[in-house]
Structures are given as C-alpha cells and as structure tokens.
Design a protein around this motif. Structure first.
Motif, PDB file in Angstrom:
ATOM      1  N   ARG A 386       0.821  -1.204   0.000  1.00 18.79           N
ATOM      2  CA  ARG A 386       0.000   0.000   0.000  1.00 18.79           C
ATOM      3  C   ARG A 386       0.865   1.268   0.000  1.00 18.79           C
ATOM      4  O   ARG A 386       0.624   2.211  -0.743  1.00 18.79           O
ATOM      5  CB  ARG A 386      -0.921   0.000   1.215  1.00 18.79           C
ATOM      6  N   LEU A 387       1.904   1.266   0.850  1.00 15.51           N
ATOM      7  CA  LEU A 387       2.817   2.423   0.861  1.00 15.51           C
ATOM      8  C   LEU A 387       3.565   2.544  -0.466  1.00 15.51           C
ATOM      9  O   LEU A 387       3.859   3.640  -0.924  1.00 15.51           O
ATOM     10  CB  LEU A 387       3.820   2.292   2.000  1.00 15.51           C
ATOM     11  N   ALA A 388       3.869   1.392  -1.076  1.00 18.45           N
ATOM     12  CA  ALA A 388       4.609   1.407  -2.344  1.00 18.45           C
ATOM     13  C   ALA A 388       3.857   2.196  -3.407  1.00 18.45           C
ATOM     14  O   ALA A 388       4.459   2.904  -4.212  1.00 18.45           O
ATOM     15  CB  ALA A 388       4.858  -0.022  -2.821  1.00 18.45           C
ATOM     16  N   LYS A 389       2.532   2.106  -3.370  1.00 16.95           N
ATOM     17  CA  LYS A 389       1.733   2.850  -4.351  1.00 16.95           C
ATOM     18  C   LYS A 389       1.900   4.358  -4.152  1.00 16.95           C
ATOM     19  O   LYS A 389       2.013   5.111  -5.123  1.00 16.95           O
ATOM     20  CB  LYS A 389       0.259   2.474  -4.245  1.00 16.95           C
ATOM     21  N   ASP A 390       1.911   4.798  -2.876  1.00 15.21           N
ATOM     22  CA  ASP A 390       2.107   6.225  -2.593  1.00 15.21           C
ATOM     23  C   ASP A 390       3.505   6.690  -3.009  1.00 15.21           C
ATOM     24  O   ASP A 390       3.677   7.771  -3.567  1.00 15.21           O
ATOM     25  CB  ASP A 390       1.931   6.512  -1.093  1.00 15.21           C
ATOM     26  N   ILE A 391       4.502   5.847  -2.686  1.00 17.49           N
ATOM     27  CA  ILE A 391       5.888   6.193  -3.041  1.00 17.49           C
ATOM     28  C   ILE A 391       6.028   6.301  -4.563  1.00 17.49           C
ATOM     29  O   ILE A 391       6.682   7.200  -5.080  1.00 17.49           O
ATOM     30  CB  ILE A 391       6.877   5.123  -2.509  1.00 17.49           C
ATOM     31  N   LEU A 392       5.373   5.352  -5.255  1.00 15.10           N
ATOM     32  CA  LEU A 392       5.454   5.360  -6.719  1.00 15.10           C
ATOM     33  C   LEU A 392       4.907   6.674  -7.286  1.00 15.10           C
ATOM     34  O   LEU A 392       5.481   7.251  -8.214  1.00 15.10           O
ATOM     35  CB  LEU A 392       4.703   4.162  -7.312  1.00 15.10           C
ATOM     36  N   GLU A 397       6.264  11.910  -9.794  1.00 17.60           N
ATOM     37  CA  GLU A 397       6.244  13.383  -9.847  1.00 17.60           C
ATOM     38  C   GLU A 397       7.647  13.982  -9.822  1.00 17.60           C
ATOM     39  O   GLU A 397       7.925  14.957 -10.518  1.00 17.60           O
ATOM     40  CB  GLU A 397       5.430  13.937  -8.663  1.00 17.60           C
ATOM     41  N   THR A 398       8.538  13.381  -8.982  1.00 16.11           N
ATOM     42  CA  THR A 398       9.842  14.018  -8.762  1.00 16.11           C
ATOM     43  C   THR A 398      11.011  13.272  -9.394  1.00 16.11           C
ATOM     44  O   THR A 398      12.075  13.857  -9.595  1.00 16.11           O
ATOM     45  CB  THR A 398      10.143  14.112  -7.248  1.00 16.11           C
TER      46      THR A 398
END
Ligand code: ZN
Ligand code: MN
Length: 476
Positions: A386-392, A397-398
């Motif tokens: 789940r966190l991996a999706k946010d990090i991706l 973006e950056t």
C-alpha cells in the motif's frame, strides 16, 4: 451456414523526414494548412519527382520483417483518378513490380507491399464546426505511403484485428511508421465475401473508411451479417465499395467498384526504374531489431512470465526495454519471483499513472534503477504494497530515489511484534464485538481488525503481519 472470406488492404504513412518525391517536410498534423508544399507536390507543370530512398528502405525493411521477397528491380506507375485533394489527377503508385511480395504474418499470406504517395485532405469542418465551404489542405499530398495487401486468408473479425494490431507493432518496432489509426497514419480496408461452399468465393465487397481497431472488428461483423441477410432473402451481392459509418455503426454503399483497367496504370515516365540488386539486403535483414513475435517467445522463456503479462510488455518496444533494464538492476537470478512483481507493478501501476497523466517514456522521470529499488523494498518487507503505491506516485512526480522519499517523509514499515502488540491489544480492547464474531468463526471480523490496524499505523504496517498477530493474540 456461410463461410466468410476476408482480405485486408492497409495503408500506413512512412515516417520520413521529407515527402515521397520532393524535399518538403513530411509533416501535416500540426500548424497551418498548405505550409509544407512546393511546385512538385502541388503538381505544377514542368516539375520532376525524385524518389525518396529513405522511404524505399523502410518498405524493404518491412518486407524483410514479414519474410517477404524483395524485388531486384522495381518501378513506379501512374494510377489515374480524379480527386480534389490529388492535384496531379493521378497517384504515383506501383502496379506490377512492388518492392515486396509473398510475405507472411500470423499465418496469413501477404500478397505485396508497395510504395505510393498520399493525397491531401479535404476539410469540411473548421474548428469543429461545419464550414461554409470545403477547404483543401495539401500538407499531406505526396507523403510516402506503404500499402500492404493480404491474400483472402482471414476467417473472422478477431483474426483481422489481431493481424492489424501485430502489423502496427511491427512498423513501430522498426521505427518506420507511428501507424496511429486515430490520426489517419494507418487506414484499413477490408474485402469481404461469403459463400456456402468452401473454396468457392462469393461476390467481394470492399469496406473503406475504417479508422480504429474497434471499427475493423465491427465493420467486418456488420458486413458479414448484411451479406448473409441479403442472400437469405433471395437477393444478390453487388461488387461495390461501401463506407463504414462510425456513428450509425453500419456500412453504406458508396460506388460500384472500379477494376484495375479503369485506373489506366502505366509506368511513371518521370522516374527511372529502381535497381535494388546492388543493395545489401542480407545486411539489412541482419540489422532488423528483435520483432514482437521473437520478443514474446523470449520473455516467456527467459523470465517465466505469463503470456498475458508478456503481451502487455511487448505492446510497445519501450515497455519491454524499460522492463529489461529494470530487471538487470534487480541483479537477480532469472525466473525470480521479484521479476513477476516488477512486471506487475510496471504493467498495472506505472502504466496506469502514465495513461492518466498522459506521460510518455520520453518524459518519464522514474529511472529503471529506481523502479527496481522500489520492487526490492517491497520484497524485503521494508515497504508495504500500500505504501509502495504512494511512493510510486511521488517518484513519478519528482523522479527521486524511493529510499530518499521514505527517509525524507519519515516513512517506514512497522513490522516488529514488540512494536505492534500494543496496537493490537488496544484495538481488541475497543472492539469486543469483533472478538465475539471471531470466536463464532466469522472470518470477516479479522479483515475488520486488520483494517483498524492499518488505519492506526497510517498504513505503515504490513496487513499480512497484522493478520498473523491478531490471530495469535485471539487464540491465546
Ligand atoms: Zn513538395
Ligand atoms: Mn493505395
């Protein structure tokens, strides 16, 4: 029962710097009408065409990719017909000596691939509104156009679509055409007939004006059905050209079909015959890139991926390249489960982001190395999926390294039992009903508790570990 017989004629604009017979830029999608024109492509009297070698090389390469025979000598012919966007009153095309003959793709025989020039465009609408008159834009007049003709080996609409899609992939792999159907860079025509007995051919109807893969499918289905209804009601099929109406989803009669002699083909007197006998055709064949079929087979065998996953990866050469670059960064053994994880992240999450934000590979900020790092972090348990999706999303973006994003954002996985047990105990003390349900054997109670745990840890715990710990505590 009727047996369908289908053949395709596919035109594709060749991606060259200049037009087929003059030095005007081969560009017609952007900018103003009638800017990429000169006396040659506007057919002023006394002008002389000069054949574009880059376009001929492109057709020869396509012929080699399709295992076709390459002509040793070839020439261009004049094909006479009148059209307001065809200033010469004839098209320079090829009749009896195409550059390529006898190819094969997906088990469908290819009759020929020849080279010709495109016509301009008639504009009936200006800025989306019906204009007071019809305007003509000659920017596309004289653009190099490849025409591929198949034998009538196709049995149904799905086969026709699969053939056209594979051809589109091949020309994109070769870099000789963008073949975007929506932009008119690839145009499909279908010759369709039905008969009662196999080996016997019915009267052929040509369907034009097909501008998407969906239209290829639907136009063929419609036309097969229409012909069957005509014959069943005692009527006869007329040899004609019909147009696909994309709004009404039907084919409509346009005109009775011309035969070859109506075009009065004769060798183009302004262009010398082309001698390919001195070309290094074998060298050109060796220089072809790995083509979709070979890539498909190799990715399945080499990485142990499913056929469906591989199909997504080979659809564009950039996807397969990105995938293989990222795999090499994993520095892992072949057929490692991480590779499947990577392919899944690539074809679902990253592809989704790129589609939504309309970002192509040339603008993508995530390097294959950073992408591989993200997969490794998930596999090592340092990052929940789940966190991996946010990090991706942040990486997208950056373009930053996933570990840098985690460090700067204070993101880490809470995975230890000593750290999680107090959370587990607190949640259980607040939810006696869930404990009761669990003891009654209601399995969704555990899902509810895991959900509470994820919320309480702001998604920084692994749901799998939470589940194990809840079960452990509840069975004490
Ligand atoms: Zn020109
Ligand atoms: Mn043509």
């Amino acid at each position: 029962m009727y047996i369908p017989t289908i053949g395709l004629e596919i035109h594709m604009i060749v991606k060259t710097k200049t037009k087929m017979f003059c030095s005007c830029p081969n560009s017609f999608e952007d900018g103003n009408p009638n800017i990429n024109v000169c006396p040659v492509c506007l057919a002023h009297p006394g002008t002389i065409p000069v054949a574009n070698e880059e376009a001929i090389r492109a057709v020869v390469r396509l012929g080699l990719a399709l295992n076709g025979a390459i002509a040793t000598t070839s020439h261009f012919d004049r094909k006479s017909y009148f059209y307001p966007d065809l200033p010469k009153g004839y098209q320079i095309s090829q009749y009896d000596e195409p550059f390529v003959s006898h190819g094969m793709l997906h088990g469908i025989r290819i009759t020929r691939v020849h080279l010709e020039e495109d016509a301009g465009r008639l504009l009936h609408d200006i800025a989306g509104k019906k204009a007071d008159a019809t305007y003509v834009d000659y920017n596309r007049a004289g653009s190099p156009l490849m025409e591929l003709v198949t034998e009538p080996d196709i049995k149904n609409a799905d086969e026709a679509v699969a053939f056209a899609k594979e051809l589109q992939r091949i020309v994109r792999y070769l870099g000789i055409s963008d073949a975007d159907m929506e932009k008119g860079q690839m145009r499909v025509e279908a010759n369709i007939s039905i008969s009662k007995k196999s080996g016997e051919l019915g009267t052929k109807v040509e369907v034009k004006n097909i501008n998407s893969f969906r239209a290829v499918h639907d136009a063929i289905l419609f036309e097969l059905q229409r012909q069957e209804e005509v014959l069943e009601s005692g009527g006869t099929i007329h040899q004609e050209t019909r147009g696909w109406n994309d709004v009404k989803r039907i084919t409509e009669s346009q005109r009775s079909k011309e035969s070859a002699h109506d075009y009065r083909y004769f060798p183009e007197p302004d262009l010398a015959p082309i001698d390919l006998s001195s070309w290094d055709i074998e060298g050109m064949k060796r220089g072809l890139p790995e083509l979709p079929e070979a890539k498909r087979d190799r990715l399945v065998v080499q990485y142990g991926l499913s056929k469906d996953l591989v199909e997504l990866l080979i659809d564009q050469p950039e996807w397969a390249n990105y995938f293989e670059n990222a795999v090499s960064e994993l520095r892992t053994e072949e057929k490692d489960p991480n590779i499947v994880l990577l392919a899944n992240y690539l074809t679902s999450d990253l592809k989704g982001l790129m589609n939504v934000k309309n970002v192509g590979f040339d603008q993508l900020k995530i390097t294959p190395e950073n992408f591989a790092d993200l997969v490794r972090l998930v596999d090592d348990g340092k990052l929940s999926s789940r966190l991996a999706k946010d990090i991706l999303v942040k990486m997208f973006e950056t373009g930053e390294d996933p570990e840098v994003i985690m460090r700067e954002g204070g993101i880490r996985v809470i995975g230890g039992e000593e750290e999680l047990m107090p959370v587990i105990e607190e949640i259980l003390s607040k939810n006696p009903k869930a404990i009761e349900d669990f003891k009654k054997g209601k399995m969704n109670s555990i899902q509810f508790l895991v959900g509470q745990g994820m919320a309480r840890t702001k998604g920084q715990a692994s749901p799998d570990i939470l589940k194990v710990l809840f079960e452990k505590k509840l069975s004490e």
